[in-house]
Design a protein around this motif. Structure first.
Motif, mmCIF file in Angstrom:
data_model
loop_
_atom_site.group_PDB
_atom_site.id
_atom_site.type_symbol
_atom_site.label_atom_id
_atom_site.label_comp_id
_atom_site.label_asym_id
_atom_site.label_seq_id
_atom_site.Cartn_x
_atom_site.Cartn_y
_atom_site.Cartn_z
ATOM 1 N N VAL A 184 0.837 -1.204 0.000
ATOM 2 C CA VAL A 184 0.000 0.000 0.000
ATOM 3 C C VAL A 184 0.869 1.250 0.000
ATOM 4 C CG1 VAL A 184 -1.664 1.330 1.341
ATOM 5 C CG2 VAL A 184 -1.970 -1.141 1.083
ATOM 6 N N ARG A 185 1.906 1.267 0.838
ATOM 7 C CA ARG A 185 2.798 2.437 0.867
ATOM 8 C C ARG A 185 3.454 2.651 -0.496
ATOM 9 N NH1 ARG A 185 4.144 0.363 6.194
ATOM 10 N NH2 ARG A 185 5.984 -0.686 5.350
ATOM 11 N N GLU A 186 3.832 1.554 -1.147
ATOM 12 C CA GLU A 186 4.463 1.669 -2.467
ATOM 13 C C GLU A 186 3.478 2.210 -3.494
ATOM 14 O OE1 GLU A 186 7.257 1.171 -5.655
ATOM 15 O OE2 GLU A 186 7.373 1.511 -3.487
ATOM 16 N N ALA A 187 2.204 1.789 -3.420
ATOM 17 C CA ALA A 187 1.190 2.299 -4.354
ATOM 18 C C ALA A 187 0.991 3.797 -4.164
ATOM 19 C CB ALA A 187 -0.124 1.552 -4.150
ATOM 20 N N VAL A 188 0.909 4.249 -2.931
ATOM 21 C CA VAL A 188 0.735 5.681 -2.664
ATOM 22 C C VAL A 188 1.954 6.460 -3.150
ATOM 23 C CG1 VAL A 188 0.485 7.432 -0.859
ATOM 24 C CG2 VAL A 188 -0.805 5.287 -0.716
ATOM 25 N N ARG A 189 3.134 5.942 -2.900
ATOM 26 C CA ARG A 189 4.356 6.624 -3.332
ATOM 27 C C ARG A 189 4.390 6.766 -4.852
ATOM 28 N NH1 ARG A 189 9.006 5.578 -5.542
ATOM 29 N NH2 ARG A 189 8.553 3.341 -5.712
ATOM 30 N N ARG A 190 4.053 5.701 -5.558
ATOM 31 C CA ARG A 190 4.071 5.761 -7.019
ATOM 32 C C ARG A 190 3.048 6.758 -7.550
ATOM 33 N NH1 ARG A 190 4.626 -0.388 -9.488
ATOM 34 N NH2 ARG A 190 6.727 -0.827 -8.716
ATOM 35 N N ALA A 191 1.843 6.695 -6.990
ATOM 36 C CA ALA A 191 0.793 7.604 -7.462
ATOM 37 C C ALA A 191 1.185 9.055 -7.209
ATOM 38 C CB ALA A 191 -0.519 7.282 -6.764
ATOM 39 N N ARG A 192 1.778 9.321 -6.036
ATOM 40 C CA ARG A 192 2.182 10.691 -5.711
ATOM 41 C C ARG A 192 3.283 11.167 -6.671
ATOM 42 N NH1 ARG A 192 2.884 10.149 -0.428
ATOM 43 N NH2 ARG A 192 0.816 10.975 0.047
ATOM 44 N N GLU A 193 4.202 10.276 -7.020
ATOM 45 C CA GLU A 193 5.276 10.652 -7.946
ATOM 46 C C GLU A 193 4.710 10.982 -9.323
ATOM 47 O OE1 GLU A 193 8.012 7.436 -7.901
ATOM 48 O OE2 GLU A 193 9.007 8.069 -6.038
ATOM 49 N N TYR A 194 3.736 10.199 -9.786
ATOM 50 C CA TYR A 194 3.110 10.494 -11.076
ATOM 51 C C TYR A 194 2.417 11.847 -11.035
ATOM 52 C CZ TYR A 194 3.846 5.794 -12.981
ATOM 53 O OH TYR A 194 4.399 4.649 -13.475
ATOM 54 N N ALA A 195 1.687 12.092 -9.940
ATOM 55 C CA ALA A 195 0.978 13.369 -9.831
ATOM 56 C C ALA A 195 1.958 14.538 -9.777
ATOM 57 C CB ALA A 195 0.087 13.358 -8.583
ATOM 58 N N GLN A 196 3.014 14.408 -8.996
ATOM 59 C CA GLN A 196 3.992 15.483 -8.872
ATOM 60 C C GLN A 196 4.705 15.757 -10.186
ATOM 61 O OE1 GLN A 196 6.393 14.104 -5.622
ATOM 62 N NE2 GLN A 196 5.023 14.942 -4.038
ATOM 63 N N SER A 197 4.902 14.698 -10.981
ATOM 64 C CA SER A 197 5.571 14.905 -12.273
ATOM 65 C C SER A 197 4.722 15.753 -13.215
ATOM 66 C CB SER A 197 5.881 13.553 -12.925
ATOM 67 O OG SER A 197 4.697 12.892 -13.332
ATOM 68 N N LEU A 198 3.415 15.842 -12.921
ATOM 69 C CA LEU A 198 2.510 16.670 -13.719
ATOM 70 C C LEU A 198 2.206 17.999 -13.034
ATOM 71 C CD1 LEU A 198 -0.040 13.890 -14.764
ATOM 72 C CD2 LEU A 198 1.615 15.019 -16.255
ATOM 73 N N GLY A 199 2.891 18.254 -11.934
ATOM 74 C CA GLY A 199 2.616 19.479 -11.194
ATOM 75 C C GLY A 199 1.295 19.417 -10.451
ATOM 76 N N SER A 200 0.882 18.209 -10.098
ATOM 77 C CA SER A 200 -0.403 18.035 -9.431
ATOM 78 C C SER A 200 -0.172 17.350 -8.083
ATOM 79 C CB SER A 200 -1.331 17.187 -10.324
ATOM 80 O OG SER A 200 -2.585 16.997 -9.708
ATOM 81 N N SER A 201 -1.286 16.954 -7.445
ATOM 82 C CA SER A 201 -1.217 16.244 -6.171
ATOM 83 C C SER A 201 -2.413 15.310 -6.073
ATOM 84 C CB SER A 201 -1.204 17.221 -4.990
ATOM 85 O OG SER A 201 -2.389 18.004 -4.998
ATOM 86 N N LEU A 202 -2.291 14.332 -5.211
ATOM 87 C CA LEU A 202 -3.396 13.403 -5.015
ATOM 88 C C LEU A 202 -4.499 14.067 -4.208
ATOM 89 C CD1 LEU A 202 -1.469 10.103 -4.129
ATOM 90 C CD2 LEU A 202 -2.242 10.897 -6.364
ATOM 91 N N VAL A 203 -5.750 13.723 -4.571
ATOM 92 C CA VAL A 203 -6.908 14.290 -3.874
ATOM 93 C C VAL A 203 -7.631 13.237 -3.062
ATOM 94 C CG1 VAL A 203 -9.163 15.395 -4.179
ATOM 95 C CG2 VAL A 203 -7.210 16.114 -5.577
ATOM 96 N N ALA A 204 -7.922 12.086 -3.667
ATOM 97 C CA ALA A 204 -8.716 11.074 -2.964
ATOM 98 C C ALA A 204 -8.393 9.687 -3.508
ATOM 99 C CB ALA A 204 -10.208 11.354 -3.113
#
Length: 224
Positions: free
Chosen positions: A145-165
């Motif tokens: 689970v921690r790895e999934a959150v880390r990956r998703a956050r990295e993808y979002a940050q690479s687009l200048g975005s952030s996770l919402v939900a």
């Protein structure tokens, strides 16, 4: 339940997270086969019964170190004569198979040695494993689970975005991986009575546990 569709205002990212642990085993399983053979059915049955009782008594003498002891099967079979016609029998053979599970690996080495020292007895194993409720499984899931959150956050940050939900989290697999060579017995031998040998020094084989999850998140609209 209908899942929300991604939109430019609420884009989504789907990732996979993996957890992997290498831990010491918690259980060891062994197989014990006792055999008897002879020309007389009654004597074969008597010998088989005695050897089976001796093996069971020896295993049970280790008390709480043994968590389970089960009879897996038995067979008593006539052996047909090699030559001649008709249903001539030249002898009989029989075997009983036992399985035992231990948590005390110090006792394991001594027990396997003493079992193998019994007359017409074969020992197979050990096969190392974890308890079904081992904390290692939960930790592997947390890692995934921690790895999934880390990956998703990295993808979002690479687009200048952030996770919402978090929209969805699914468990796609939790597997204890068998180390190479565990598909067959790691120790197998038959022995006749000899002077008591020294206890075998058995080194526990580390277990690999993997977990995998899939997760889907919504992101804030990226700045492109």
């Amino acid at each position: 339940m209908t899942q929300p569709h991604p939109t430019p205002e609420a884009p989504q990212v789907t990732v996979r997270g993996e957890g992997r642990l290498e831990v010491e085993p918690e259980l060891a399983r062994i197989g014990v086969s006792v055999r008897a053979r002879g020309t007389d059915r009654a004597s074969v049955l008597a010998a088989l019964t005695g050897r089976n009782a001796e093996a069971i008594a020896l295993v049970k003498s280790y008390g709480e170190a043994v968590t389970t002891l089960e009879t897996g099967g038995l067979s008593v079979t006539p052996e047909p004569a090699r030559h001649g016609r008709g249903e001539r029998v030249r002898g009989y053979q029989g075997w009983v198979h036992l399985s035992a599970e231990l948590t005390d690996f110090t006792a394991l080495g001594e027990l396997t040695t003493r079992l193998a020292d019994l007359e017409w007895t074969r020992v197979d194993g050990p096969w190392w494993a974890l308890r079904p409720d081992s904390p290692a499984y939960a930790e592997a899931r947390r890692q995934a689970v921690r790895e999934a959150v880390r990956r998703a956050r990295e993808y979002a940050q690479s687009l200048g975005s952030s996770l919402v939900a978090l929209l969805e989290l699914s468990d796609t697999g939790l597997t204890p991986l068998a180390p190479a060579g565990t598909g067959s017995p790691r120790m197998a031998f038959a022995a006749e009575a000899v002077p008591a040998p020294a206890a075998l020094d058995l080194e526990p084989q580390r277990q690999t546990v993997t977990a995998e999850v899939a997760a889907r998140f919504t992101m804030a609209p990226p700045v492109l």
